[in-house]
Design an enzyme around this catalytic site. Structure first.
Site, PDB file in Angstrom:
ATOM      1  N   HIS A  28       0.827  -1.209   0.000  1.00  0.00           N
ATOM      2  CA  HIS A  28       0.000   0.000   0.000  1.00  0.00           C
ATOM      3  C   HIS A  28       0.858   1.255   0.000  1.00  0.00           C
ATOM      4  O   HIS A  28       1.248   1.742   1.068  1.00  0.00           O
ATOM      5  CB  HIS A  28      -0.907   0.001   1.234  1.00  0.00           C
ATOM      6  CG  HIS A  28      -1.804  -1.195   1.319  1.00  0.00           C
ATOM      7  ND1 HIS A  28      -1.347  -2.431   1.705  1.00  0.00           N
ATOM      8  CD2 HIS A  28      -3.133  -1.334   1.058  1.00  0.00           C
ATOM      9  CE1 HIS A  28      -2.366  -3.298   1.679  1.00  0.00           C
ATOM     10  NE2 HIS A  28      -3.446  -2.654   1.289  1.00  0.00           N
ATOM     11  N   HIS A 262      -4.151   3.265  -3.395  1.00  0.00           N
ATOM     12  CA  HIS A 262      -4.343   2.763  -2.024  1.00  0.00           C
ATOM     13  C   HIS A 262      -3.552   1.482  -1.772  1.00  0.00           C
ATOM     14  O   HIS A 262      -2.767   1.409  -0.826  1.00  0.00           O
ATOM     15  CB  HIS A 262      -5.830   2.499  -1.738  1.00  0.00           C
ATOM     16  CG  HIS A 262      -6.045   1.505  -0.628  1.00  0.00           C
ATOM     17  ND1 HIS A 262      -6.095   1.868   0.693  1.00  0.00           N
ATOM     18  CD2 HIS A 262      -6.143   0.141  -0.654  1.00  0.00           C
ATOM     19  CE1 HIS A 262      -6.242   0.783   1.437  1.00  0.00           C
ATOM     20  NE2 HIS A 262      -6.273  -0.280   0.650  1.00  0.00           N
ATOM     21  N   GLU A 408     -17.463  -4.421  24.269  1.00  0.00           N
ATOM     22  CA  GLU A 408     -16.606  -5.605  24.357  1.00  0.00           C
ATOM     23  C   GLU A 408     -15.414  -5.556  23.398  1.00  0.00           C
ATOM     24  O   GLU A 408     -14.300  -5.935  23.750  1.00  0.00           O
ATOM     25  CB  GLU A 408     -17.420  -6.884  24.094  1.00  0.00           C
ATOM     26  CG  GLU A 408     -18.453  -7.204  25.161  1.00  0.00           C
ATOM     27  CD  GLU A 408     -19.772  -6.462  24.929  1.00  0.00           C
ATOM     28  OE1 GLU A 408     -19.900  -5.732  23.941  1.00  0.00           O
ATOM     29  OE2 GLU A 408     -20.696  -6.636  25.758  1.00  0.00           O
ATOM     30  N   HIS A 470     -28.265 -15.816  24.859  1.00  0.00           N
ATOM     31  CA  HIS A 470     -27.322 -15.706  25.973  1.00  0.00           C
ATOM     32  C   HIS A 470     -26.683 -17.040  26.345  1.00  0.00           C
ATOM     33  O   HIS A 470     -25.932 -17.118  27.315  1.00  0.00           O
ATOM     34  CB  HIS A 470     -28.025 -15.115  27.205  1.00  0.00           C
ATOM     35  CG  HIS A 470     -28.252 -13.638  27.102  1.00  0.00           C
ATOM     36  ND1 HIS A 470     -28.920 -13.066  26.044  1.00  0.00           N
ATOM     37  CD2 HIS A 470     -27.879 -12.612  27.911  1.00  0.00           C
ATOM     38  CE1 HIS A 470     -28.958 -11.753  26.215  1.00  0.00           C
ATOM     39  NE2 HIS A 470     -28.322 -11.452  27.339  1.00  0.00           N
TER      40      HIS A 470
HETATM   41  C1  LIG Z   1     -11.268  -4.674   9.938  1.00  0.00           C
HETATM   42  C2  LIG Z   1     -10.760  -4.503   8.564  1.00  0.00           C
HETATM   43  N1  LIG Z   1     -11.623  -4.545   7.528  1.00  0.00           N
HETATM   44  C3  LIG Z   1     -11.170  -4.441   6.270  1.00  0.00           C
HETATM   45  C4  LIG Z   1      -9.842  -4.307   6.009  1.00  0.00           C
HETATM   46  C5  LIG Z   1      -9.328  -4.262   4.596  1.00  0.00           C
HETATM   47  N2  LIG Z   1      -8.853  -2.915   4.264  1.00  0.00           N
HETATM   48  C6  LIG Z   1      -7.571  -2.605   4.318  1.00  0.00           C
HETATM   49  S1  LIG Z   1      -7.288  -1.007   3.977  1.00  0.00           S
HETATM   50  C7  LIG Z   1      -8.928  -0.706   3.736  1.00  0.00           C
HETATM   51  C8  LIG Z   1      -9.409   0.659   3.378  1.00  0.00           C
HETATM   52  C9  LIG Z   1      -8.877   1.624   4.326  1.00  0.00           C
HETATM   53  O1  LIG Z   1      -9.105   2.911   3.932  1.00  0.00           O
HETATM   54  P1  LIG Z   1      -8.288   4.060   4.643  1.00  0.00           P
HETATM   55  O2  LIG Z   1      -8.180   3.786   6.065  1.00  0.00           O
HETATM   56  O3  LIG Z   1      -8.923   5.334   4.236  1.00  0.00           O
HETATM   57  O4  LIG Z   1      -6.841   3.929   4.042  1.00  0.00           O
HETATM   58  P2  LIG Z   1      -6.253   4.643   2.741  1.00  0.00           P
HETATM   59  O5  LIG Z   1      -6.950   4.057   1.559  1.00  0.00           O
HETATM   60  O6  LIG Z   1      -6.561   6.076   2.872  1.00  0.00           O
HETATM   61  O7  LIG Z   1      -4.824   4.306   2.779  1.00  0.00           O
HETATM   62  C10 LIG Z   1      -9.661  -1.863   3.931  1.00  0.00           C
HETATM   63  C11 LIG Z   1     -11.124  -1.942   3.788  1.00  0.00           C
HETATM   64  C12 LIG Z   1      -8.968  -4.279   7.111  1.00  0.00           C
HETATM   65  N3  LIG Z   1      -7.653  -4.181   6.958  1.00  0.00           N
HETATM   66  N4  LIG Z   1      -9.462  -4.360   8.368  1.00  0.00           N
END
Ligand SMILES: Cc1ncc(C[n+]2csc(CCOP(=O)(O)OP(=O)(O)O)c2C)c(N)n1
Ligand SMILES: [Mg+2]
Length: 652
Positions: A28, A262, A408, A470
């Protein structure tokens, strides 16, 4: 402020990050390139750290909650002089490298926590910030502040969308964690495209509602960032969110500002274009600006002398406060000394719930282990987890009982942060069935080998009237299958003492205690049972003659098995399985010593059968739950589901 040097650092972060991702052909580049200036400001000016002593307890913590941007931290840790050689940057995402896909605690010097699941890092930061206040309250004196640091985190749009962030932010605001400073990389881009697709709320207003101080600025304005951090530090009663408008992938002429940057390499052509635009020679891969190198050489000297000044102060504090220093050493040591614990004692025939016994064991440990802190997600009376040393609150940082609120997932993440910070032993609690709400945090605790204890009470359909929502059915089995999580389901109050002992002695991973709501009878045990139980299972009741049938039972079903064995005309041995996974790891000889060849093996557990099948003689020899629970009194439910001595005896 040397903006030229900071620019050189930012340039190096962009270069190293885009080339690292390109070499790996995955990763990334968007975040590191988009946030390079913040990285320069943090490692160049803001953070109090010492790369030569990365475990310094009083260092500032920096957490990249948006863990996908891992090349951001790797570039900066290398530049700052942590033990992360240049060559490792070229091995980004390769097996065995110190630069794994997402930052991993324990792999890379200077990485404070494992991030990647979005929002997790944010919750860890809240835990670390709480830990700072606890240690400061405990050890600082009017003359010396041996603990006095900040916790910073960088979160992206994704972190801001995740529920765990909301939970943790709400808690942090409530607790007034003034030394928590969060940067929000507001680039308005996530994987699928613009945040307009799914995220149009007013984050600033939301955090103001949480009782945070909120500031907005520009990612590329060093002065603005420094001023914001200064203002954050001037507000001791509220955590601060600094929203920085940014451009994802900044520096890439054709891809910046798009979701294309990204999570994909820029590509050879675009890298050439980017180098040109940034003023790097066309083929100068993994370029580091000489000014950045020179800057950090000087910076390291400053960091070293800042650290030495702390050490001198620490020594003065230690000699002025020998008793506190003794306690400091105990708190900071990895191992917990339980030798003085006055364990609650029980007699055969005593009848009490293991949650009650758990509460008694916890109190006994907490009386001697003064760095044991923890709490519940609003279920302390039911979980029996309150320890009598006051509540931790905004007004009282010395209390040892946390009130996590009904949160939680954040509780799990905050517990990880508390544990990772160093100095504290942590437990947290909820109903077992809600362990699923915190499962991602439990998994991360295991990945990071954090010895957090989870007190999960109300561990089966014996909860009764609250009904199937539960009544845990699959929960114990599903916790057991997380590698590295030790699940203990004690069968009576004495086993519960052992379970707590086990959990508190553990240094390398989390322990989940599954405890009953209903009473269980303390049964007579053979000499040496504790040592055997540490192997996961032991003979709770031997029969005369060769066992024809062996019952493997856990928790509340051990009482049931003892009754069934009593009723049976067969020679029945009862084995109590305190930890199924631990038992499975024993050598064949030990397993055989409990389950002799040729014996019929019957399993009894008030949960699904998954995990037990390998032991049972056949499917009919498993008394388990084959669906969800029902609402009703637990006595009626026990009959309904066949958890009666008569029914169990009928399958022996
Ligand atoms: C809990 C979770 N869900 C989904 C992902 C997959 N994922 C990785 S980065 C991303 C998008 C993140 O967007 P942002 O935080 O705005 O990062 P940017 O594109 O700006 O670098 C997703 C959905 C993850 N890493 N963790
Ligand atoms: Mg984004």
């Amino acid at each position: 402020m040397d903006t030229k040097a900071l620019d050189a650092i930012a340039l190096s972060v962009r270069s190293l990050s885009m080339d690292g991702v390109q070499a790996a052909n995955s990763g990334h580049p968007g975040l590191p390139m988009g946030c390079a200036e913040l990285g320069a400001a943090l490692y160049g000016n803001i953070l109090k750290i010492n790369p030569a002593k990365s475990s310094w307890i009083d260092r500032d913590r920096f957490i990249l909650s948006a863990g996908h941007g891992s090349m951001f931290v790797y570039s900066l840790l290398h530049l700052a002089g942590f033990d992360l050689p240049y060559e490792e940057l070229k091995k980004f995402r390769q097996l065995g490298s110190k630069t794994p896909g997402h930052p991993e605690f324990g792999y890379t010097d200077g990485v404070e926590t494992t991030t990647g699941p979005l929002g997790a890092g944010f919750s860890n930061a809240v835990g670390m910030a709480i830990a700072e206040t606890v240690l400061a309250e405990k050890f600082n004196t009017p003359e010396h502040s041996v603990i006095d640091h900040y916790t910073y985190t960088l979160s992206g749009d994704g972190c801001m969308m995740e529920g765990i962030t909301s939970e943790a932010a709400s808690l942090a605001g409530h607790l007034g964690l003034g030394k928590l400073i969060v940067f929000y990389d507001s680039n308005e881009i996530t994987i699928e495209g613009s945040t307009d697709l799914a995220f149009t709320e007013d984050v600033a207003k939301r955090f103001e509602g949480y009782n945070w101080q909120v500031m907005e600025g520009d990612m590329y304005d060093y002065n603005g960032i420094f001023n914001a951090v200064e203002s954050a530090k001037k507000e001791p009663n509220k955590p601060t969110l600094i929203i920085l408008k940014s451009i994802i992938g900044k520096g890439s002429p054709n891809k910046q500002g798009t979701h294309g940057v990204h999570g994909a390499p820029l590509g050879e052509e675009e890298i050439k274009e980017t180098r040109k635009a940034l003023g790097i020679k066309e083929d100068d891969a993994f370029y580091i600006a000489p000014e950045a190198k020179a800057f950090f050489e000087e910076r390291r000297k400053a960091w070293a002398s800042e650290y030495e000044a702390w050490e001198t102060m620490f020594k003065a504090w230690a000699s002025a406060n020998p008793e506190l220093k003794k306690e400091w050493d105990l708190w900071m040591s990895e191992k917990t000394d339980l030798s003085d614990v006055e364990w609650p004692s029980y007699s055969v025939g005593d009848s009490l719930a293991t949650r009650k016994a758990g509460g008694a064991a916890l109190q006994a440990i907490a009386a001697k282990v003064t760095n044991l802190y923890g709490g519940s997600a609003d279920l302390a009376p039911s979980n029996v987890t309150t320890i009598p040393y006051g509540d931790y609150s905004k007004e009282s940082r010395g209390g040892r009982t946390f009130h996590f609120g009904v949160r939680e997932h954040a509780m799990g993440g905050v517990a990880n942060g508390l544990s990772l910070h160093g100095g504290l032993r942590i437990f947290c609690a909820t109903f077992l069935v809600f362990a699923d709400y915190m499962r991602p945090a439990v998994r991360l605790a295991s990945i990071m080998k954090q010895p957090v204890t989870y007190v999960y009470t109300h561990d089966s359909f014996y909860v009764g009237e609250d009904g199937p929502t539960h009544q845990p059915v699959e929960t114990v089995s599903s916790l057991r299958i997380i590698p590295g999580v030790t699940v203990l389901r004690p069968a009576d109050a004495e086993e519960t003492n052992l379970a707590w002992k086990w959990a508190t002695e553990k240094t390398d991973g989390p322990v989940a205690l599954a405890l009953t709501r209903q009473n269980l009878t303390v049964f007579e045990k053979p000499a040496g049972w504790e040592e055997q139980a540490r192997k996961g299972a032991y003979i709770a009741k031997e029969c005369s003659g060769t066992p024809e049938t062996v019952i493997l039972a856990s928790g509340s079903e051990v009482n049931l098995a003892l009754d069934a064995a009593e009723q049976s005309s067969k020679n029945v041995r009862v084995v109590s399985v305190l930890s199924l996974e631990t038992f499975k790891q024993q050598d064949a000889a030990y397993i055989k010593s409990l389950i002799p060849e040729g014996a019929r093996v019957v399993v009894a557990e008030a949960g699904v059968k998954e995990g037990w099948e390998g032991f049972a003689t056949d499917d009919d020899a498993i008394l388990c739950m084959r669906g969800f629970g029902e609402s009703g009194s637990y006595k009626d439910l026990a009959k309904h589901f066949g958890f009666t001595p008569e029914n169990l005896a009928s399958i022996l």
